[in-house]
Design a protein around this motif. Sequence first.
Motif, PDB file in Angstrom:
ATOM      1  N   UNK A 167      15.959  20.747  -5.339  1.00  0.00           N
ATOM      2  CA  UNK A 167      14.800  19.923  -5.673  1.00  0.00           C
ATOM      3  C   UNK A 167      13.819  19.890  -4.510  1.00  0.00           C
ATOM      4  N   UNK A 168      12.549  19.642  -4.860  1.00  0.00           N
ATOM      5  CA  UNK A 168      11.495  19.431  -3.879  1.00  0.00           C
ATOM      6  C   UNK A 168      10.771  18.147  -4.254  1.00  0.00           C
ATOM      7  N   UNK A 169      10.349  17.404  -3.238  1.00  0.00           N
ATOM      8  CA  UNK A 169       9.656  16.138  -3.466  1.00  0.00           C
ATOM      9  C   UNK A 169       8.284  16.218  -2.811  1.00  0.00           C
ATOM     10  N   UNK A 170       7.257  15.848  -3.567  1.00  0.00           N
ATOM     11  CA  UNK A 170       5.893  15.814  -3.048  1.00  0.00           C
ATOM     12  C   UNK A 170       5.237  14.507  -3.478  1.00  0.00           C
ATOM     13  N   UNK A 171       4.182  14.141  -2.742  1.00  0.00           N
ATOM     14  CA  UNK A 171       3.465  12.924  -3.097  1.00  0.00           C
ATOM     15  C   UNK A 171       1.992  13.218  -3.327  1.00  0.00           C
ATOM     16  N   UNK A 172       1.385  12.342  -4.083  1.00  0.00           N
ATOM     17  CA  UNK A 172      -0.018  12.475  -4.464  1.00  0.00           C
ATOM     18  C   UNK A 172      -0.927  12.537  -3.237  1.00  0.00           C
ATOM     19  N   UNK A 173      -0.691  11.686  -2.245  1.00  0.00           N
ATOM     20  CA  UNK A 173      -1.591  11.597  -1.103  1.00  0.00           C
ATOM     21  C   UNK A 173      -1.159  12.432   0.094  1.00  0.00           C
ATOM     22  N   UNK A 174       0.127  12.791   0.181  1.00  0.00           N
ATOM     23  CA  UNK A 174       0.631  13.421   1.405  1.00  0.00           C
ATOM     24  C   UNK A 174       1.344  14.740   1.180  1.00  0.00           C
ATOM     25  N   UNK A 175       1.310  15.271  -0.025  1.00  0.00           N
ATOM     26  CA  UNK A 175       1.959  16.548  -0.305  1.00  0.00           C
ATOM     27  C   UNK A 175       3.439  16.486   0.029  1.00  0.00           C
ATOM     28  N   UNK A 176       3.927  17.479   0.742  1.00  0.00           N
ATOM     29  CA  UNK A 176       5.349  17.533   1.097  1.00  0.00           C
ATOM     30  C   UNK A 176       5.670  16.740   2.365  1.00  0.00           C
ATOM     31  N   UNK A 177       4.651  16.136   2.979  1.00  0.00           N
ATOM     32  CA  UNK A 177       4.844  15.316   4.186  1.00  0.00           C
ATOM     33  C   UNK A 177       4.790  13.841   3.822  1.00  0.00           C
ATOM     34  N   UNK A 178       5.702  13.412   2.981  1.00  0.00           N
ATOM     35  CA  UNK A 178       5.714  12.032   2.510  1.00  0.00           C
ATOM     36  C   UNK A 178       5.938  11.059   3.661  1.00  0.00           C
ATOM     37  N   UNK A 179       5.379   9.873   3.523  1.00  0.00           N
ATOM     38  CA  UNK A 179       5.597   8.822   4.513  1.00  0.00           C
ATOM     39  C   UNK A 179       6.939   8.169   4.212  1.00  0.00           C
ATOM     40  N   UNK A 180       7.818   8.149   5.197  1.00  0.00           N
ATOM     41  CA  UNK A 180       9.115   7.495   5.039  1.00  0.00           C
ATOM     42  C   UNK A 180       8.974   6.008   5.344  1.00  0.00           C
ATOM     43  N   UNK A 181       9.787   5.216   4.661  1.00  0.00           N
ATOM     44  CA  UNK A 181       9.712   3.772   4.846  1.00  0.00           C
ATOM     45  C   UNK A 181       9.937   3.370   6.299  1.00  0.00           C
ATOM     46  N   UNK A 182      10.851   4.017   7.004  1.00  0.00           N
ATOM     47  CA  UNK A 182      11.131   3.615   8.390  1.00  0.00           C
ATOM     48  C   UNK A 182       9.944   3.856   9.318  1.00  0.00           C
ATOM     49  N   UNK A 183       8.963   4.647   8.860  1.00  0.00           N
ATOM     50  CA  UNK A 183       7.781   4.928   9.664  1.00  0.00           C
ATOM     51  C   UNK A 183       6.598   4.037   9.310  1.00  0.00           C
ATOM     52  N   UNK A 184       6.760   3.153   8.332  1.00  0.00           N
ATOM     53  CA  UNK A 184       5.647   2.279   7.941  1.00  0.00           C
ATOM     54  C   UNK A 184       5.594   1.038   8.819  1.00  0.00           C
ATOM     55  N   UNK A 185       4.405   0.523   8.975  1.00  0.00           N
ATOM     56  CA  UNK A 185       4.243  -0.726   9.726  1.00  0.00           C
ATOM     57  C   UNK A 185       4.969  -1.871   9.021  1.00  0.00           C
ATOM     58  N   UNK A 186       5.012  -1.828   7.685  1.00  0.00           N
ATOM     59  CA  UNK A 186       5.710  -2.848   6.906  1.00  0.00           C
ATOM     60  C   UNK A 186       7.184  -2.921   7.320  1.00  0.00           C
ATOM     61  N   UNK A 187       7.850  -1.783   7.370  1.00  0.00           N
ATOM     62  CA  UNK A 187       9.274  -1.758   7.719  1.00  0.00           C
ATOM     63  C   UNK A 187       9.480  -2.157   9.184  1.00  0.00           C
ATOM     64  N   UNK A 188       8.666  -1.608  10.072  1.00  0.00           N
ATOM     65  CA  UNK A 188       8.809  -1.903  11.502  1.00  0.00           C
ATOM     66  C   UNK A 188       8.587  -3.388  11.803  1.00  0.00           C
ATOM     67  N   UNK A 189       7.590  -3.992  11.146  1.00  0.00           N
ATOM     68  CA  UNK A 189       7.316  -5.419  11.378  1.00  0.00           C
ATOM     69  C   UNK A 189       8.462  -6.284  10.895  1.00  0.00           C
ATOM     70  N   UNK A 190       9.046  -5.955   9.740  1.00  0.00           N
ATOM     71  CA  UNK A 190      10.179  -6.723   9.238  1.00  0.00           C
ATOM     72  C   UNK A 190      11.396  -6.559  10.135  1.00  0.00           C
ATOM     73  N   UNK A 191      11.629  -5.353  10.620  1.00  0.00           N
ATOM     74  CA  UNK A 191      12.767  -5.100  11.508  1.00  0.00           C
ATOM     75  C   UNK A 191      12.607  -5.883  12.806  1.00  0.00           C
ATOM     76  N   UNK A 192      11.413  -5.854  13.353  1.00  0.00           N
ATOM     77  CA  UNK A 192      11.142  -6.575  14.599  1.00  0.00           C
ATOM     78  C   UNK A 192      11.306  -8.084  14.403  1.00  0.00           C
ATOM     79  N   UNK A 193      10.828  -8.607  13.281  1.00  0.00           N
ATOM     80  CA  UNK A 193      10.927 -10.045  13.008  1.00  0.00           C
ATOM     81  C   UNK A 193      12.390 -10.489  12.894  1.00  0.00           C
ATOM     82  N   UNK A 194      13.233  -9.655  12.294  1.00  0.00           N
ATOM     83  CA  UNK A 194      14.639 -10.023  12.138  1.00  0.00           C
ATOM     84  C   UNK A 194      15.437  -9.871  13.424  1.00  0.00           C
ATOM     85  N   UNK A 195      14.966  -9.043  14.334  1.00  0.00           N
ATOM     86  CA  UNK A 195      15.685  -8.814  15.586  1.00  0.00           C
ATOM     87  C   UNK A 195      15.239  -9.753  16.708  1.00  0.00           C
ATOM     88  N   UNK A 196      14.351 -10.684  16.412  1.00  0.00           N
ATOM     89  CA  UNK A 196      13.900 -11.641  17.452  1.00  0.00           C
ATOM     90  C   UNK A 196      14.929 -12.700  17.681  1.00  0.00           C
TER      91      UNK A 196
END
Length: 196
Positions: A167-196
């Motif tokens: 299988x191959x996975x592509x996205x509408x906005x990023x083609x084959x270079x999809x944004x992973x959740x761990x690289x989003x500001x949303x995920x990073x901010x939640x991780x940082x908030x829980x680790x305080x």
Amino acid sequence: TIELADDVFIEILNTQHYEDGGNNPRSIVCILNAYGTRILFTGDADNNPKNIEDDYKDLVGDIDILKLVHHGTANGTTAGFVAAIDPEVGIITNGNYLGNKHGHPSYEAISTLYEYDENMKVYAVAGGNGENCELGTSFECPANGDGDNRFYQRNGMITITIDNNGYEIESEYNGSNLIEMKDTDFYKANKEALNK
């Protein structure tokens, strides 16, 4: 089992909850088997108020791609469930932005996948053009590109192409270079908030 073509079929699982009250427990849970690739579609069959995942997780077997339970709710995609199905990829269908008015997707569901396998690929659809906030939200839409704007860092529609080679996975906005959740500001901010 519903046969769609040679070596392509859908298997509907008995979650034991199709006659329960409420819409979510009655969600149809099924596996698409296509040329050896297995995708689990969970609908909204989360664990609120019953542990529905426990009732069908052992029927699934190893899968390649998981469509996260109920848009990535905190009430689903438990550690035991993920260990039983052993996915390579998680895909979240959560509407226009990360952390919407229903709390979808939740940091808890996403982190469960990364705790199981830190190299797992987890993607969110998070479509829309970012011009309008959904009704019922309590924040103003910041300008596009602003770190507080939950409309940016979107993949848009995700397409999975399956053939005899995998299988191959592509996205509408990023083609084959999809944004992973761990690289989003949303995920990073939640991780940082829980680790305080």
